[in-house]
Design a protein around this motif. Structure first.
Motif, PDB file in Angstrom:
ATOM      1  N   MET A   1       0.848  -1.180   0.000  1.00 57.62           N
ATOM      2  CA  MET A   1       0.000   0.000   0.000  1.00 57.62           C
ATOM      3  C   MET A   1       0.886   1.233   0.000  1.00 57.62           C
ATOM      4  O   MET A   1       1.896   1.285   0.699  1.00 57.62           O
ATOM      5  CB  MET A   1      -0.915   0.016   1.208  1.00 57.62           C
ATOM      6  CG  MET A   1      -1.766   1.260   1.294  1.00 57.62           C
ATOM      7  SD  MET A   1      -2.872   1.200   2.716  1.00 57.62           S
ATOM      8  CE  MET A   1      -3.723   2.719   2.505  1.00 57.62           C
ATOM      9  N   ILE A   2       0.473   2.204  -0.803  1.00 60.44           N
ATOM     10  CA  ILE A   2       1.159   3.494  -0.827  1.00 60.44           C
ATOM     11  C   ILE A   2       0.188   4.532  -0.296  1.00 60.44           C
ATOM     12  O   ILE A   2      -0.939   4.657  -0.782  1.00 60.44           O
ATOM     13  CB  ILE A   2       1.606   3.871  -2.253  1.00 60.44           C
ATOM     14  CG1 ILE A   2       2.652   2.882  -2.742  1.00 60.44           C
ATOM     15  CG2 ILE A   2       2.143   5.298  -2.281  1.00 60.44           C
ATOM     16  CD1 ILE A   2       3.073   3.108  -4.170  1.00 60.44           C
ATOM     17  N   LEU A   3       0.614   5.267   0.716  1.00 58.09           N
ATOM     18  CA  LEU A   3      -0.186   6.335   1.304  1.00 58.09           C
ATOM     19  C   LEU A   3       0.478   7.654   0.977  1.00 58.09           C
ATOM     20  O   LEU A   3       1.624   7.891   1.362  1.00 58.09           O
ATOM     21  CB  LEU A   3      -0.296   6.148   2.818  1.00 58.09           C
ATOM     22  CG  LEU A   3      -1.002   7.253   3.594  1.00 58.09           C
ATOM     23  CD1 LEU A   3      -2.454   7.390   3.140  1.00 58.09           C
ATOM     24  CD2 LEU A   3      -0.915   6.978   5.090  1.00 58.09           C
ATOM     25  N   ALA A   4      -0.227   8.511   0.264  1.00 57.18           N
ATOM     26  CA  ALA A   4       0.297   9.826  -0.101  1.00 57.18           C
ATOM     27  C   ALA A   4      -0.445  10.883   0.701  1.00 57.18           C
ATOM     28  O   ALA A   4      -1.672  10.961   0.661  1.00 57.18           O
ATOM     29  CB  ALA A   4       0.115  10.073  -1.590  1.00 57.18           C
ATOM     30  N   LEU A   5       0.312  11.681   1.449  1.00 59.88           N
ATOM     31  CA  LEU A   5      -0.263  12.771   2.225  1.00 59.88           C
ATOM     32  C   LEU A   5       0.084  14.077   1.531  1.00 59.88           C
ATOM     33  O   LEU A   5       1.262  14.435   1.425  1.00 59.88           O
ATOM     34  CB  LEU A   5       0.287  12.769   3.651  1.00 59.88           C
ATOM     35  CG  LEU A   5       0.037  11.499   4.463  1.00 59.88           C
ATOM     36  CD1 LEU A   5       0.746  11.573   5.802  1.00 59.88           C
ATOM     37  CD2 LEU A   5      -1.446  11.270   4.658  1.00 59.88           C
ATOM     38  N   LEU A   6      -0.924  14.782   1.063  1.00 62.25           N
ATOM     39  CA  LEU A   6      -0.715  16.048   0.375  1.00 62.25           C
ATOM     40  C   LEU A   6      -0.973  17.177   1.350  1.00 62.25           C
ATOM     41  O   LEU A   6      -2.078  17.338   1.853  1.00 62.25           O
ATOM     42  CB  LEU A   6      -1.649  16.166  -0.834  1.00 62.25           C
ATOM     43  CG  LEU A   6      -1.544  17.468  -1.611  1.00 62.25           C
ATOM     44  CD1 LEU A   6      -0.184  17.566  -2.302  1.00 62.25           C
ATOM     45  CD2 LEU A   6      -2.658  17.584  -2.622  1.00 62.25           C
ATOM     46  N   GLY A   7       0.065  17.966   1.611  1.00 62.29           N
ATOM     47  CA  GLY A   7      -0.051  19.061   2.567  1.00 62.29           C
ATOM     48  C   GLY A   7      -0.319  20.412   1.938  1.00 62.29           C
ATOM     49  O   GLY A   7      -0.636  21.363   2.628  1.00 62.29           O
ATOM     50  N   SER A   8      -0.214  20.513   0.643  1.00 62.92           N
ATOM     51  CA  SER A   8      -0.404  21.797  -0.028  1.00 62.92           C
ATOM     52  C   SER A   8      -1.879  22.180  -0.064  1.00 62.92           C
ATOM     53  O   SER A   8      -2.731  21.344  -0.339  1.00 62.92           O
ATOM     54  CB  SER A   8       0.132  21.724  -1.462  1.00 62.92           C
ATOM     55  OG  SER A   8      -0.167  22.923  -2.148  1.00 62.92           O
ATOM     56  N   PRO A   9      -2.191  23.460   0.164  1.00 63.22           N
ATOM     57  CA  PRO A   9      -3.578  23.902   0.051  1.00 63.22           C
ATOM     58  C   PRO A   9      -4.032  24.072  -1.401  1.00 63.22           C
ATOM     59  O   PRO A   9      -5.215  24.211  -1.662  1.00 63.22           O
ATOM     60  CB  PRO A   9      -3.586  25.248   0.782  1.00 63.22           C
ATOM     61  CG  PRO A   9      -2.198  25.750   0.657  1.00 63.22           C
ATOM     62  CD  PRO A   9      -1.323  24.520   0.663  1.00 63.22           C
ATOM     63  N   ARG A  10      -3.096  24.038  -2.330  1.00 61.65           N
ATOM     64  CA  ARG A  10      -3.425  24.206  -3.751  1.00 61.65           C
ATOM     65  C   ARG A  10      -3.788  22.849  -4.348  1.00 61.65           C
ATOM     66  O   ARG A  10      -2.916  22.076  -4.734  1.00 61.65           O
ATOM     67  CB  ARG A  10      -2.248  24.828  -4.490  1.00 61.65           C
ATOM     68  CG  ARG A  10      -1.945  26.225  -3.984  1.00 61.65           C
ATOM     69  CD  ARG A  10      -0.795  26.854  -4.731  1.00 61.65           C
ATOM     70  NE  ARG A  10      -1.139  26.964  -6.140  1.00 61.65           N
ATOM     71  CZ  ARG A  10      -0.249  26.874  -7.121  1.00 61.65           C
ATOM     72  NH1 ARG A  10       1.028  26.673  -6.847  1.00 61.65           N
ATOM     73  NH2 ARG A  10      -0.634  26.987  -8.368  1.00 61.65           N
ATOM     74  N   THR A  11      -5.079  22.578  -4.449  1.00 61.61           N
ATOM     75  CA  THR A  11      -5.534  21.254  -4.868  1.00 61.61           C
ATOM     76  C   THR A  11      -5.287  20.964  -6.343  1.00 61.61           C
ATOM     77  O   THR A  11      -5.340  19.820  -6.751  1.00 61.61           O
ATOM     78  CB  THR A  11      -7.035  21.074  -4.573  1.00 61.61           C
ATOM     79  OG1 THR A  11      -7.773  22.109  -5.243  1.00 61.61           O
ATOM     80  CG2 THR A  11      -7.305  21.159  -3.083  1.00 61.61           C
TER      81      THR A  11
END
Length: 79
Positions: A1-11
């Motif tokens: 499993m790969i979990l990607a956490l996106l922290g940028s507010p620019r979707t």
């Protein structure tokens, strides 16, 4: 499993595009399950240093961080 956490507010920004490409490539390679979490879309409260987790083993604050904890544990258990 790969979990990607996106922290940028620019979707629709460069970070989102890069993560989407990495996840698309991982999915195309085979049996890899992927999950992306956009942190800016969640309601996460800061630690209050109440030490409740020292007594119960889990955070006493009930917010969207619980979703992240669950995803991390799922990822670790799949390795």
């Amino acid at each position: 499993m790969i979990l990607a956490l996106l922290g940028s507010p620019r979707t629709k920004g460069n970070n989102m595009r890069a993560i989407d490409e990495v996840l698309r490539g991982a999915t195309a390679c085979g049996d890899c399950e992927v999950q992306k979490i956009e942190l800016n879309q969640l309601s996460i409260k800061p630690c209050q240093h109440c030490d409740g987790c020292l007594h119960t083993g889990s955070c006493v604050i009930r917010d969207d961080m619980e979703l992240i904890y669950k995803s991390i544990l799922t990822m670790l258990n799949s390795v």
